[in-house]
Design a protein around this motif. Structure first.
Motif, PDB file in Angstrom:
ATOM      1  N   LYS A   1       0.821  -1.210   0.000  1.00  0.00           N
ATOM      2  CA  LYS A   1       0.000   0.000   0.000  1.00  0.00           C
ATOM      3  C   LYS A   1       0.855   1.260   0.000  1.00  0.00           C
ATOM      4  O   LYS A   1       1.876   1.330   0.670  1.00  0.00           O
ATOM      5  CB  LYS A   1      -0.906   0.033   1.229  1.00  0.00           C
ATOM      6  CG  LYS A   1      -1.944  -1.060   1.247  1.00  0.00           C
ATOM      7  CD  LYS A   1      -2.864  -0.922   2.436  1.00  0.00           C
ATOM      8  CE  LYS A   1      -3.900  -2.040   2.428  1.00  0.00           C
ATOM      9  NZ  LYS A   1      -4.798  -1.940   3.571  1.00  0.00           N
ATOM     10  N   ILE A   2       0.358   2.243  -0.734  1.00  0.00           N
ATOM     11  CA  ILE A   2       0.940   3.589  -0.770  1.00  0.00           C
ATOM     12  C   ILE A   2      -0.164   4.567  -0.391  1.00  0.00           C
ATOM     13  O   ILE A   2      -1.297   4.455  -0.867  1.00  0.00           O
ATOM     14  CB  ILE A   2       1.467   3.930  -2.178  1.00  0.00           C
ATOM     15  CG1 ILE A   2       2.655   3.035  -2.542  1.00  0.00           C
ATOM     16  CG2 ILE A   2       1.843   5.403  -2.280  1.00  0.00           C
ATOM     17  CD1 ILE A   2       3.117   3.175  -3.981  1.00  0.00           C
ATOM     18  N   LEU A   3       0.176   5.522   0.453  1.00  0.00           N
ATOM     19  CA  LEU A   3      -0.758   6.587   0.812  1.00  0.00           C
ATOM     20  C   LEU A   3      -0.341   7.861   0.083  1.00  0.00           C
ATOM     21  O   LEU A   3       0.814   8.272   0.170  1.00  0.00           O
ATOM     22  CB  LEU A   3      -0.749   6.830   2.324  1.00  0.00           C
ATOM     23  CG  LEU A   3      -1.631   7.974   2.829  1.00  0.00           C
ATOM     24  CD1 LEU A   3      -3.102   7.731   2.498  1.00  0.00           C
ATOM     25  CD2 LEU A   3      -1.443   8.162   4.329  1.00  0.00           C
TER      26      LEU A   3
ATOM     27  N   TRP B   1      -2.921  11.252   9.629  1.00  0.00           N
ATOM     28  CA  TRP B   1      -2.781  10.282   8.537  1.00  0.00           C
ATOM     29  C   TRP B   1      -1.343   9.783   8.429  1.00  0.00           C
ATOM     30  O   TRP B   1      -1.118   8.603   8.168  1.00  0.00           O
ATOM     31  CB  TRP B   1      -3.230  10.888   7.223  1.00  0.00           C
ATOM     32  CG  TRP B   1      -4.710  11.106   7.107  1.00  0.00           C
ATOM     33  CD1 TRP B   1      -5.705  10.491   7.825  1.00  0.00           C
ATOM     34  CD2 TRP B   1      -5.348  11.994   6.204  1.00  0.00           C
ATOM     35  NE1 TRP B   1      -6.932  10.957   7.417  1.00  0.00           N
ATOM     36  CE2 TRP B   1      -6.749  11.879   6.417  1.00  0.00           C
ATOM     37  CE3 TRP B   1      -4.895  12.887   5.242  1.00  0.00           C
ATOM     38  CZ2 TRP B   1      -7.681  12.617   5.686  1.00  0.00           C
ATOM     39  CZ3 TRP B   1      -5.812  13.623   4.517  1.00  0.00           C
ATOM     40  CH2 TRP B   1      -7.193  13.482   4.743  1.00  0.00           C
ATOM     41  N   LEU B   2      -0.377  10.685   8.595  1.00  0.00           N
ATOM     42  CA  LEU B   2       1.029  10.263   8.561  1.00  0.00           C
ATOM     43  C   LEU B   2       1.299   9.246   9.661  1.00  0.00           C
ATOM     44  O   LEU B   2       1.930   8.212   9.419  1.00  0.00           O
ATOM     45  CB  LEU B   2       1.957  11.474   8.686  1.00  0.00           C
ATOM     46  CG  LEU B   2       2.008  12.385   7.458  1.00  0.00           C
ATOM     47  CD1 LEU B   2       2.662  13.711   7.816  1.00  0.00           C
ATOM     48  CD2 LEU B   2       2.718  11.703   6.302  1.00  0.00           C
ATOM     49  N   HIS B   3       0.808   9.507  10.860  1.00  0.00           N
ATOM     50  CA  HIS B   3       0.998   8.576  11.973  1.00  0.00           C
ATOM     51  C   HIS B   3       0.374   7.211  11.678  1.00  0.00           C
ATOM     52  O   HIS B   3       0.944   6.175  12.026  1.00  0.00           O
ATOM     53  CB  HIS B   3       0.401   9.145  13.260  1.00  0.00           C
ATOM     54  CG  HIS B   3       1.156  10.307  13.793  1.00  0.00           C
ATOM     55  ND1 HIS B   3       0.686  11.063  14.847  1.00  0.00           N
ATOM     56  CD2 HIS B   3       2.342  10.870  13.452  1.00  0.00           C
ATOM     57  CE1 HIS B   3       1.539  12.034  15.119  1.00  0.00           C
ATOM     58  NE2 HIS B   3       2.560  11.934  14.282  1.00  0.00           N
ATOM     59  N   GLU B   4      -0.796   7.207  11.052  1.00  0.00           N
ATOM     60  CA  GLU B   4      -1.482   5.949  10.710  1.00  0.00           C
ATOM     61  C   GLU B   4      -0.655   5.041   9.810  1.00  0.00           C
ATOM     62  O   GLU B   4      -0.839   3.826   9.822  1.00  0.00           O
ATOM     63  CB  GLU B   4      -2.787   6.248   9.959  1.00  0.00           C
ATOM     64  CG  GLU B   4      -3.957   6.586  10.796  1.00  0.00           C
ATOM     65  CD  GLU B   4      -5.169   6.890   9.903  1.00  0.00           C
ATOM     66  OE1 GLU B   4      -5.243   6.401   8.758  1.00  0.00           O
ATOM     67  OE2 GLU B   4      -6.037   7.647  10.372  1.00  0.00           O
TER      68      GLU B   4
ATOM     69  N   GLY C   1       1.148   1.420  10.503  1.00  0.00           N
ATOM     70  CA  GLY C   1       0.550   0.100  10.445  1.00  0.00           C
ATOM     71  C   GLY C   1      -0.273  -0.174   9.205  1.00  0.00           C
ATOM     72  O   GLY C   1      -0.833  -1.256   9.061  1.00  0.00           O
ATOM     73  N   THR C   2      -0.348   0.793   8.290  1.00  0.00           N
ATOM     74  CA  THR C   2      -1.259   0.620   7.155  1.00  0.00           C
ATOM     75  C   THR C   2      -0.629   0.790   5.783  1.00  0.00           C
ATOM     76  O   THR C   2      -1.199   0.311   4.810  1.00  0.00           O
ATOM     77  CB  THR C   2      -2.435   1.610   7.252  1.00  0.00           C
ATOM     78  OG1 THR C   2      -1.916   2.946   7.197  1.00  0.00           O
ATOM     79  CG2 THR C   2      -3.235   1.407   8.524  1.00  0.00           C
TER      80      THR C   2
ATOM     81  N   VAL D   1       7.516   8.469  11.456  1.00  0.00           N
ATOM     82  CA  VAL D   1       6.755   7.311  10.995  1.00  0.00           C
ATOM     83  C   VAL D   1       7.602   6.217  10.358  1.00  0.00           C
ATOM     84  O   VAL D   1       7.110   5.114  10.122  1.00  0.00           O
ATOM     85  CB  VAL D   1       5.596   7.695  10.049  1.00  0.00           C
ATOM     86  CG1 VAL D   1       4.607   8.586  10.764  1.00  0.00           C
ATOM     87  CG2 VAL D   1       6.104   8.322   8.773  1.00  0.00           C
ATOM     88  N   GLU D   2       8.844   6.503  10.054  1.00  0.00           N
ATOM     89  CA  GLU D   2       9.759   5.505   9.490  1.00  0.00           C
ATOM     90  C   GLU D   2       9.209   4.858   8.233  1.00  0.00           C
ATOM     91  O   GLU D   2       9.270   3.644   8.048  1.00  0.00           O
ATOM     92  CB  GLU D   2      10.126   4.464  10.550  1.00  0.00           C
ATOM     93  CG  GLU D   2      10.804   5.082  11.753  1.00  0.00           C
ATOM     94  CD  GLU D   2      11.038   4.108  12.891  1.00  0.00           C
ATOM     95  OE1 GLU D   2      10.451   3.005  12.879  1.00  0.00           O
ATOM     96  OE2 GLU D   2      11.812   4.453  13.792  1.00  0.00           O
ATOM     97  N   ARG D   3       8.663   5.677   7.366  1.00  0.00           N
ATOM     98  CA  ARG D   3       8.179   5.260   6.060  1.00  0.00           C
ATOM     99  C   ARG D   3       8.795   6.205   5.031  1.00  0.00           C
ATOM    100  O   ARG D   3       8.913   7.406   5.280  1.00  0.00           O
ATOM    101  CB  ARG D   3       6.650   5.359   5.952  1.00  0.00           C
ATOM    102  CG  ARG D   3       5.886   4.432   6.870  1.00  0.00           C
ATOM    103  CD  ARG D   3       6.025   2.980   6.409  1.00  0.00           C
ATOM    104  NE  ARG D   3       5.251   2.051   7.178  1.00  0.00           N
ATOM    105  CZ  ARG D   3       5.714   1.368   8.227  1.00  0.00           C
ATOM    106  NH1 ARG D   3       6.935   1.546   8.639  1.00  0.00           N
ATOM    107  NH2 ARG D   3       4.934   0.492   8.847  1.00  0.00           N
ATOM    108  N   PRO D   4       9.177   5.697   3.857  1.00  0.00           N
ATOM    109  CA  PRO D   4       9.725   6.604   2.844  1.00  0.00           C
ATOM    110  C   PRO D   4       8.654   7.550   2.318  1.00  0.00           C
ATOM    111  O   PRO D   4       7.513   7.148   2.095  1.00  0.00           O
ATOM    112  CB  PRO D   4      10.229   5.664   1.746  1.00  0.00           C
ATOM    113  CG  PRO D   4       9.481   4.390   1.941  1.00  0.00           C
ATOM    114  CD  PRO D   4       9.145   4.300   3.406  1.00  0.00           C
ATOM    115  N   VAL D   5       9.049   8.804   2.145  1.00  0.00           N
ATOM    116  CA  VAL D   5       8.154   9.844   1.657  1.00  0.00           C
ATOM    117  C   VAL D   5       8.769  10.481   0.410  1.00  0.00           C
ATOM    118  O   VAL D   5       9.954  10.821   0.409  1.00  0.00           O
ATOM    119  CB  VAL D   5       7.923  10.932   2.725  1.00  0.00           C
ATOM    120  CG1 VAL D   5       7.129  12.105   2.164  1.00  0.00           C
ATOM    121  CG2 VAL D   5       7.230  10.356   3.946  1.00  0.00           C
TER     122      VAL D   5
END
Length: 149
Positions: free
Chosen positions: A5-7, A62-65, A68-69, A94-98
């Protein structure tokens, strides 16, 4: 989190895409852009969740979510890019690539737009390519996610 998934988050005033200053931001509506993102992501096996808010706190939530999503984030924080330390801190946490995206070339516009707090914590930035920038950001993010160890 099994599905890939990508947000995609769009910030303030992007709900007016296609209406607001089309000479700067283009004539594509937000709904059209979101559909293009979903279709483009699906061709690479990724589900793309698109959201838009004019509210800084909602964007932070949303960034915080994403912890886990979602596996990665594409963010057009609009004017918050140039003002929000809180969004910068949320991205860092959040340790997700942006990948940061801007429809217009922020470096060719007013001086205050030349600095982005988002850029300080994003893996990369695409600006000035209109809605094509979102497709390029999806490509780059998928490549990052598929090659991470």
């Amino acid at each position: 989190m099994n599905a890939k998934k990508i947000l995609v988050i769009n910030g303030p005033n992007l709900n007016l895409l296609g209406l607001r200053q089309p000479e700067v931001y283009g004539s594509t509506t937000l709904a059209e852009l979101e559909e293009h993102c979903r279709v483009h992501g699906a061709t690479m096996g990724f589900e793309v969740d698109c959201r838009q808010s004019n509210h800084e706190g909602t964007i932070i939530d949303w960034l915080h979510e994403t912890r886990g999503t979602s596996h990665g984030i594409i963010l057009n924080a609009g004017a918050y890019s140039h003002t929000s330390v809180a969004i910068m801190d949320a991205i860092a946490s959040v340790e997700r690539p942006v990948i940061e995206v801007h429809l217009s070339n922020i470096h060719a516009r007013e001086e205050f737009r030349h600095t982005s707090f988002v850029s300080k914590v994003a893996k990369g930035m695409i600006c000035g390519l209109g809605t094509t920038g979102y497709m390029l950001a999806i490509d780059a993010l998928v490549d990052m996610l598929e090659h991470e160890k």
